[in-house]
Enzyme design. Structure first.
Site, PDB file in Angstrom:
ATOM      1  N   LEU A 137     -16.341  -5.096  43.808  1.00  0.00           N
ATOM      2  CA  LEU A 137     -15.014  -6.444  44.286  1.00  0.00           C
ATOM      3  C   LEU A 137     -15.416  -6.593  45.475  1.00  0.00           C
ATOM      4  CD1 LEU A 137     -12.441  -3.131  44.054  1.00  0.00           C
ATOM      5  CD2 LEU A 137     -12.028  -5.278  42.739  1.00  0.00           C
ATOM      6  N   PRO A 138     -14.765  -8.198  45.535  1.00  0.00           N
ATOM      7  CA  PRO A 138     -15.401  -8.511  46.556  1.00  0.00           C
ATOM      8  C   PRO A 138     -16.252  -7.877  48.019  1.00  0.00           C
ATOM      9  CG  PRO A 138     -14.021  -9.763  45.670  1.00  0.00           C
ATOM     10  CD  PRO A 138     -14.191  -8.656  45.030  1.00  0.00           C
ATOM     11  N   LYS A 157     -28.194  -0.306  50.391  1.00  0.00           N
ATOM     12  CA  LYS A 157     -28.209  -1.451  49.758  1.00  0.00           C
ATOM     13  C   LYS A 157     -28.000  -2.853  50.726  1.00  0.00           C
ATOM     14  CE  LYS A 157     -27.014  -5.199  47.140  1.00  0.00           C
ATOM     15  NZ  LYS A 157     -26.540  -6.452  46.858  1.00  0.00           N
TER      16      LYS A 157
END
Ligand code: NAD
Length: 312
Positions: free
Chosen positions: A64-65, A174
């Site tokens: 998801l965004p 990340k």
């Protein structure tokens, strides 16, 4: 395994297709039903809500965004947790592949644990082409046994799946990865514009930089592990006084040609501060110790890597 996939955009669409190709039963959901068309034509099933999807799956994946959507889909009305009924929930795993907030996924993991559902954060790197071709790095945080159990599903998505640490660790790795990338992007823009304005054609300039150690990526493969990350600055592989001279010359050129160098100037100040510590004849990477000090004496060291593996 019955796998559910929510969020079939640039990344999710390719990753979901690879899950299906690996032979898993796949159920999908997205705000845009048309995003699911190719997957439904290849044998996937559709669920009208995340809750409906979660009720029939052993593993639920989301791409998801960002945090807002992840929180709503995981914990909101009609969301994944709601769909995990007591009987089905135990042993189920929710894995978020989005680039999202480590703090949020830690809190989601606590809410899911109350129902016996395990949570992993597993953001990916490699772009939409990597998502389609399965050439993705997958950085996984969470319980190690759960990671081992779901690894076959993650192997369907990426060719470099690695366990980073407890819940939130994948997201932290990340975010650090992308922050480095965009910091580099800023200095690359500064230096390419200066080089062109100072009279070099873009193509040979880009080729020259690509052929040098920066362009070849030897910093991560070789230099940092053998200097900064090993705490090894003496003898120098490239002395601080020489690095300072080079960045000073680049900034002189920038002044001559009227090109602002925000990041270049910060780098120069770092090297100057390091010189003032009396470190001129140590390896130039010694300047990285200044940030360790400012961060609250955080020492970043790794075991000495295998010399062959480091050969750039
Ligand atoms: P995207 O916008 O293409 O896809 C997001 C998908 O989520 C869309 O299909 C959208 O319809 C769906 N969606 C949004 N809200 C939803 C909701 N409430 N319910 C159901 N579906 C919903 O984004 P993307 O590029 O595929 O990125 C997805 C994630 O992967 C992001 O966290 C991004 O930072 C990360 N990422 C992207 C790239 C890249 O190069 N694009 C690379 C690595 C990681």
């Amino acid at each position: 395994m019955n796998i559910g996939f929510i969020g079939l955009g640039n990344m999710g669409g390719g990753m979901a297709a690879n899950v299906l190709r690996a032979g898993h039963e796949l159920t999908v959901h997205d705000l845009r039903r048309d995003a699911a068309t190719p997957l439904l034509e290849s044998g996937a099933s559709w669920a009208d809500t995340p809750a409906e999807l979660a009720a029939s799956c052993d593993i639920v994946l989301t791409s998801l965004p960002g945090p807002r959507e992840v929180e709503a889909i995981a914990l909101g009305e009609g969301g994944i947790l709601e769909g995990m009924d007591e009987e089905h929930a135990s042993g189920s795993v929710y894995i978020d592949l989005s680039t999202s907030s480590p703090t949020l996924i830690r809190s989601i993991a606590e809410d899911f644990a109350a129902k016996g559902v395990s949570v992993l954060d597993a953001p990916v790197s490699g772009g939409p082409v990597g998502a389609r071709t399965g050439r993705l790095a997958v950085m996984v945080g969470g319980d190690h046994d759960v990671y081992e159990r779901v690894k076959p599903a993650l192997d369907a998505i990426g060719d470099k799946v690695s366990y980073i640490g407890p819940i939130g660790s994948g997201s932290i790795a990340k975010l650090m990865h992308n922050c480095i990338g965009y910091g580099l992007q800023t200095i690359v823009a500064e230096c390419l514009t200066l080089g062109v304005k100072a009279g070099v054609d873009p193509e040979p300039l880009f080729e020259a930089i690509s052929n040098g150690s920066v362009g070849r990526g030897s910093s991560f493969a070789n230099t940092y592990p053998n200097t900064f990350l090993a705490g090894n600055f003496d003898p120098p592989s490239f002395a601080l006084r020489l690095a300072h001279k080079d960045v000073s010359l680049a900034l002189e050129l920038a002044r001559e040609y009227g090109v602002p160098m925000s990041v270049g100037n910060i780098a120069h100040q770092e090297l100057t501060s390091a010189l003032n510590r009396g470190w001129a004849d140590l390896d130039s990477r010694v300047a990285m110790k200044l940030q360790e000090e400012r961060a609250g004496n955080i020492e970043v060291r790794i075991a000495k890597p295998d010399a062959d593996a480091l050969e750039a």
